[in-house]
Motif scaffolding. Sequence first.
Motif, PDB file in Angstrom:
ATOM      1  N   LEU A  59       0.843  -1.190   0.000  1.00  0.00           N
ATOM      2  CA  LEU A  59       0.000   0.000   0.000  1.00  0.00           C
ATOM      3  C   LEU A  59       0.879   1.240   0.000  1.00  0.00           C
ATOM      4  CD1 LEU A  59      -2.596  -1.063   2.718  1.00  0.00           C
ATOM      5  CD2 LEU A  59      -2.794  -1.316   0.248  1.00  0.00           C
ATOM      6  N   GLY A  60       0.495   2.216  -0.806  1.00  0.00           N
ATOM      7  CA  GLY A  60       1.224   3.463  -0.845  1.00  0.00           C
ATOM      8  C   GLY A  60       0.803   4.397   0.275  1.00  0.00           C
ATOM      9  N   ALA A  61       1.400   5.588   0.301  1.00  0.00           N
ATOM     10  CA  ALA A  61       1.123   6.544   1.378  1.00  0.00           C
ATOM     11  C   ALA A  61      -0.351   6.948   1.406  1.00  0.00           C
ATOM     12  CB  ALA A  61       2.013   7.781   1.194  1.00  0.00           C
ATOM     13  N   THR A  62      -0.936   7.161   0.232  1.00  0.00           N
ATOM     14  CA  THR A  62      -2.348   7.566   0.183  1.00  0.00           C
ATOM     15  C   THR A  62      -3.246   6.464   0.723  1.00  0.00           C
ATOM     16  OG1 THR A  62      -1.882   8.932  -1.761  1.00  0.00           O
ATOM     17  CG2 THR A  62      -4.193   8.393  -1.312  1.00  0.00           C
ATOM     18  N   ALA A  63      -2.976   5.233   0.308  1.00  0.00           N
ATOM     19  CA  ALA A  63      -3.787   4.103   0.772  1.00  0.00           C
ATOM     20  C   ALA A  63      -3.623   3.893   2.276  1.00  0.00           C
ATOM     21  CB  ALA A  63      -3.399   2.834   0.006  1.00  0.00           C
ATOM     22  N   VAL A  64      -2.394   4.092   2.774  1.00  0.00           N
ATOM     23  CA  VAL A  64      -2.157   3.936   4.212  1.00  0.00           C
ATOM     24  C   VAL A  64      -2.947   4.966   4.993  1.00  0.00           C
ATOM     25  CG1 VAL A  64      -0.410   4.198   6.022  1.00  0.00           C
ATOM     26  CG2 VAL A  64       0.093   2.815   4.011  1.00  0.00           C
ATOM     27  N   GLU A  65      -2.964   6.210   4.511  1.00  0.00           N
ATOM     28  CA  GLU A  65      -3.752   7.255   5.194  1.00  0.00           C
ATOM     29  C   GLU A  65      -5.234   6.903   5.219  1.00  0.00           C
ATOM     30  OE1 GLU A  65      -2.821   9.771   6.912  1.00  0.00           O
ATOM     31  OE2 GLU A  65      -0.677   9.557   6.520  1.00  0.00           O
ATOM     32  N   ALA A  66      -5.714   6.317   4.118  1.00  0.00           N
ATOM     33  CA  ALA A  66      -7.120   5.906   4.079  1.00  0.00           C
ATOM     34  C   ALA A  66      -7.394   4.803   5.095  1.00  0.00           C
ATOM     35  CB  ALA A  66      -7.476   5.438   2.669  1.00  0.00           C
ATOM     36  N   GLU A  67      -6.446   3.860   5.197  1.00  0.00           N
ATOM     37  CA  GLU A  67      -6.603   2.784   6.178  1.00  0.00           C
ATOM     38  C   GLU A  67      -6.588   3.341   7.605  1.00  0.00           C
ATOM     39  OE1 GLU A  67      -7.331  -0.152   5.487  1.00  0.00           O
ATOM     40  OE2 GLU A  67      -6.778  -0.424   3.390  1.00  0.00           O
ATOM     41  N   LEU A  68      -5.720   4.314   7.852  1.00  0.00           N
ATOM     42  CA  LEU A  68      -5.649   4.908   9.188  1.00  0.00           C
ATOM     43  C   LEU A  68      -6.939   5.615   9.546  1.00  0.00           C
ATOM     44  CD1 LEU A  68      -1.991   6.337   9.175  1.00  0.00           C
ATOM     45  CD2 LEU A  68      -2.827   4.216  10.205  1.00  0.00           C
ATOM     46  N   GLN A  69      -7.590   6.238   8.563  1.00  0.00           N
ATOM     47  CA  GLN A  69      -8.877   6.869   8.817  1.00  0.00           C
ATOM     48  C   GLN A  69      -9.935   5.837   9.191  1.00  0.00           C
ATOM     49  OE1 GLN A  69      -9.751  10.091   8.989  1.00  0.00           O
ATOM     50  NE2 GLN A  69      -7.612  10.699   8.664  1.00  0.00           N
ATOM     51  N   VAL A  70      -9.869   4.672   8.540  1.00  0.00           N
ATOM     52  CA  VAL A  70     -10.826   3.609   8.843  1.00  0.00           C
ATOM     53  C   VAL A  70     -10.626   3.099  10.263  1.00  0.00           C
ATOM     54  CG1 VAL A  70     -11.541   1.261   8.247  1.00  0.00           C
ATOM     55  CG2 VAL A  70     -11.078   2.918   6.441  1.00  0.00           C
ATOM     56  N   LEU A  71      -9.366   2.992  10.684  1.00  0.00           N
ATOM     57  CA  LEU A  71      -9.054   2.436  12.001  1.00  0.00           C
ATOM     58  C   LEU A  71      -9.223   3.446  13.128  1.00  0.00           C
ATOM     59  CD1 LEU A  71      -5.839   0.371  11.137  1.00  0.00           C
ATOM     60  CD2 LEU A  71      -8.129  -0.508  11.611  1.00  0.00           C
ATOM     61  N   HIS A  72      -9.409   4.709  12.787  1.00  0.00           N
ATOM     62  CA  HIS A  72      -9.527   5.732  13.824  1.00  0.00           C
ATOM     63  C   HIS A  72     -10.742   5.453  14.706  1.00  0.00           C
ATOM     64  CE1 HIS A  72      -9.145   9.603  15.783  1.00  0.00           C
ATOM     65  NE2 HIS A  72     -10.430   9.832  15.548  1.00  0.00           N
ATOM     66  N   GLY A  73     -10.515   5.432  16.005  1.00  0.00           N
ATOM     67  CA  GLY A  73     -11.601   5.186  16.946  1.00  0.00           C
ATOM     68  C   GLY A  73     -11.870   3.728  17.233  1.00  0.00           C
ATOM     69  N   ALA A  74     -11.178   2.812  16.553  1.00  0.00           N
ATOM     70  CA  ALA A  74     -11.374   1.388  16.824  1.00  0.00           C
ATOM     71  C   ALA A  74     -10.776   1.038  18.190  1.00  0.00           C
ATOM     72  CB  ALA A  74     -10.712   0.546  15.736  1.00  0.00           C
ATOM     73  N   PRO A  75     -11.205  -0.068  18.816  1.00  0.00           N
ATOM     74  CA  PRO A  75     -10.621  -0.462  20.103  1.00  0.00           C
ATOM     75  C   PRO A  75      -9.106  -0.589  20.019  1.00  0.00           C
ATOM     76  CG  PRO A  75     -12.574  -1.767  19.654  1.00  0.00           C
ATOM     77  CD  PRO A  75     -12.299  -0.957  18.411  1.00  0.00           C
ATOM     78  N   LEU A  76      -8.432  -0.250  21.107  1.00  0.00           N
ATOM     79  CA  LEU A  76      -6.970  -0.180  21.109  1.00  0.00           C
ATOM     80  C   LEU A  76      -6.311  -1.471  20.640  1.00  0.00           C
ATOM     81  CD1 LEU A  76      -6.168   1.798  24.383  1.00  0.00           C
ATOM     82  CD2 LEU A  76      -5.432   2.374  22.070  1.00  0.00           C
ATOM     83  N   ALA A  77      -6.690  -2.585  21.250  1.00  0.00           N
ATOM     84  CA  ALA A  77      -6.034  -3.847  20.932  1.00  0.00           C
ATOM     85  C   ALA A  77      -6.260  -4.234  19.478  1.00  0.00           C
ATOM     86  CB  ALA A  77      -6.542  -4.949  21.864  1.00  0.00           C
ATOM     87  N   PHE A  78      -7.478  -4.030  18.988  1.00  0.00           N
ATOM     88  CA  PHE A  78      -7.770  -4.342  17.592  1.00  0.00           C
ATOM     89  C   PHE A  78      -6.970  -3.431  16.659  1.00  0.00           C
ATOM     90  CE2 PHE A  78     -10.390  -3.589  13.797  1.00  0.00           C
ATOM     91  CZ  PHE A  78     -10.491  -4.882  13.311  1.00  0.00           C
ATOM     92  N   ARG A  79      -6.873  -2.150  17.036  1.00  0.00           N
ATOM     93  CA  ARG A  79      -6.115  -1.206  16.212  1.00  0.00           C
ATOM     94  C   ARG A  79      -4.643  -1.598  16.136  1.00  0.00           C
ATOM     95  NH1 ARG A  79      -5.933   4.556  18.430  1.00  0.00           N
ATOM     96  NH2 ARG A  79      -7.742   3.717  19.531  1.00  0.00           N
ATOM     97  N   LEU A  80      -4.061  -2.009  17.263  1.00  0.00           N
ATOM     98  CA  LEU A  80      -2.661  -2.439  17.259  1.00  0.00           C
ATOM     99  C   LEU A  80      -2.446  -3.611  16.317  1.00  0.00           C
ATOM    100  CD1 LEU A  80      -1.692  -2.229  21.042  1.00  0.00           C
ATOM    101  CD2 LEU A  80      -0.603  -1.000  19.167  1.00  0.00           C
ATOM    102  N   HIS A  81      -3.355  -4.575  16.381  1.00  0.00           N
ATOM    103  CA  HIS A  81      -3.226  -5.753  15.529  1.00  0.00           C
ATOM    104  C   HIS A  81      -3.265  -5.368  14.049  1.00  0.00           C
ATOM    105  CE1 HIS A  81      -3.585  -9.971  14.444  1.00  0.00           C
ATOM    106  NE2 HIS A  81      -4.635  -9.675  13.700  1.00  0.00           N
ATOM    107  N   CYS A  82      -4.210  -4.498  13.686  1.00  0.00           N
ATOM    108  CA  CYS A  82      -4.340  -4.084  12.295  1.00  0.00           C
ATOM    109  C   CYS A  82      -3.156  -3.239  11.845  1.00  0.00           C
ATOM    110  CB  CYS A  82      -5.640  -3.313  12.103  1.00  0.00           C
ATOM    111  SG  CYS A  82      -7.125  -4.323  12.315  1.00  0.00           S
ATOM    112  N   LEU A  83      -2.650  -2.392  12.733  1.00  0.00           N
ATOM    113  CA  LEU A  83      -1.515  -1.535  12.364  1.00  0.00           C
ATOM    114  C   LEU A  83      -0.250  -2.365  12.145  1.00  0.00           C
ATOM    115  CD1 LEU A  83      -2.119   1.534  14.703  1.00  0.00           C
ATOM    116  CD2 LEU A  83      -2.267   1.477  12.205  1.00  0.00           C
TER     117      LEU A  83
END
Length: 557
Positions: A353-377
């Motif tokens: 994933l490029g920088a633009t796609a990564v930013e989009a993914e980060l927007q999706v993960l914003h506000g998700a539970p901490l542990a789940f967010r860590l796993h996805c990141l």
Amino acid sequence: EGGGSPRRGKRLGGQEYPERWRLLSEWLRSFSALSVRRDLDGGELRGALDTAFVHLSGGAVEDAMRSCAASGNPRLALLVSQALSPAIRDGLARQMAVWQDMGALGTSIDLAQERLYWLLAGDVVASASTFQPLDWMRYFGMYLWFGSGASTKVGDAVEGYCAAGQRGLVALPHPPYEDLEVRGRSEGFRRHSAEEYDDVAWHLIRLYCADGPSTTDLVKATHPHTHTARSLDYSLSWPLLSVLSALGVVVRASPRWTGGTRAYATAQAAQLESLGLWPWAIYVLLHVVDNADCPGSREKLIREVLGRNYPLRAAERAVVTAGRGMDEEDTVTGLAARSLLGPPHQTIRGSELGATAVEAELQVLHGAPLAFRLHCLEKLVGNADEAGQDAARRALEATHDELDSFLVDVLHIPRAWIAEAQADRCHYDGNYWAEAAHLIRAGEWVRAHALVAGTLAPQALLGALAGVPDGEQKLTWALDDLTELAKHENLLPEWNSPGGGSVFIHCAKLLAHPHSDVKAAAPIIEESLAASEGGTVLAQICRRRLAEFLQEARSPF
């Protein structure tokens, strides 16, 4: 509201009802609305008077009055409009007694109309006995609104309903997931098993009308079976038990109470952990109360959750990768494979994933539970290209900081517990050099000494003597760890033993600075070498190899 004088509320039917009665009435109406609507839409009602009875069973007096008026019976509509009046209730009860003595009931009066008369006269059982079975809330509501002797005291309605329930005349307060029709009118409303549970709403009503701390078994009253068919779902049981206990509405002196609260907390924590919400599982476990039978149980439970779930930081894994025993790919893959979190977010793809796609993914993960967010990141860092990895790594580190802040600053978990959890994770991954570092940070001096003196220091010394590529780096790590442990040697019974840290710290210094420390280190090393036993097998092999090295090092002297 607690006991004592209730607040004044509305005037209904010529009588002033307190706020307590009004609030319970509104609650019953709202909860009965669904079953009332189901009866109205079921197509089994025979006329407007049956419709009026259904409305009254849900506390909707105005709707019942309109149904009576629509049937062409304005006098009955007038009676219904005053259904909450004690004067109307008492007068109609006397009239029903007269008609009964005359033999007019069941012969001269329409059954649907007679049913309404009985209800308005306060005889709930006689009224409902000629109608289809209703749920327990509507039976209780009729006792609250129209029952014989109905008053401003909620406890009177509870007593009337209980008396009828014990005689099998009305539906018992079964939980909502039980099918009413399975219990059928032909079998009556009696229980078939003493192990069945009452509806949690019924228990709350009983507590609501109590004037002080109740002796109700609140552990059983909040059991999952009181509100759900899923016996392992404590998502309502534990919060409800915690709130009620904090309000002091029950007596909490029995051992069953203490054991039940601990069991509910651990069950709720296990449920949260299985969903990947392990930081909140720790929050729940903080409510466990230690007692004489289970001292330290809360700390033990919290440490276990941390040990199973707390992730290593990417920076720590990078240090580990530099030479402490694992390849970077193996480390990251191993941690991800053993993760106890849920599946990765569905938007995390396998391609780079490029920088633009990564930013989009980060927007999706914003506000998700901490542990789940860590796993996805962690997955996102592995799937991003060079341009996107920087943003993904920054987000991962920021989430780690957020997790640490939540655990330490909000939940007040000691940092030593977190360090020990990291040590356990490193041990599970076979990363013993990182494990030793975390054990030292956790203040686990005995465990750290056993690991360093029993395995790591001999391994580093043998590697340095053999001239392996990373021998000098590991020797430096061993010397750093032993130097830190030496500050706490009074807490280490094996420090000065033949296989203890005292020997290996001198050996490490000797290998790091040949010839300079030979005279000072030789007596200590020789004393250790004279003991054929002591320490691990690896330590004994190391000592024999050191004997050869010591002989070579002393030759100039």
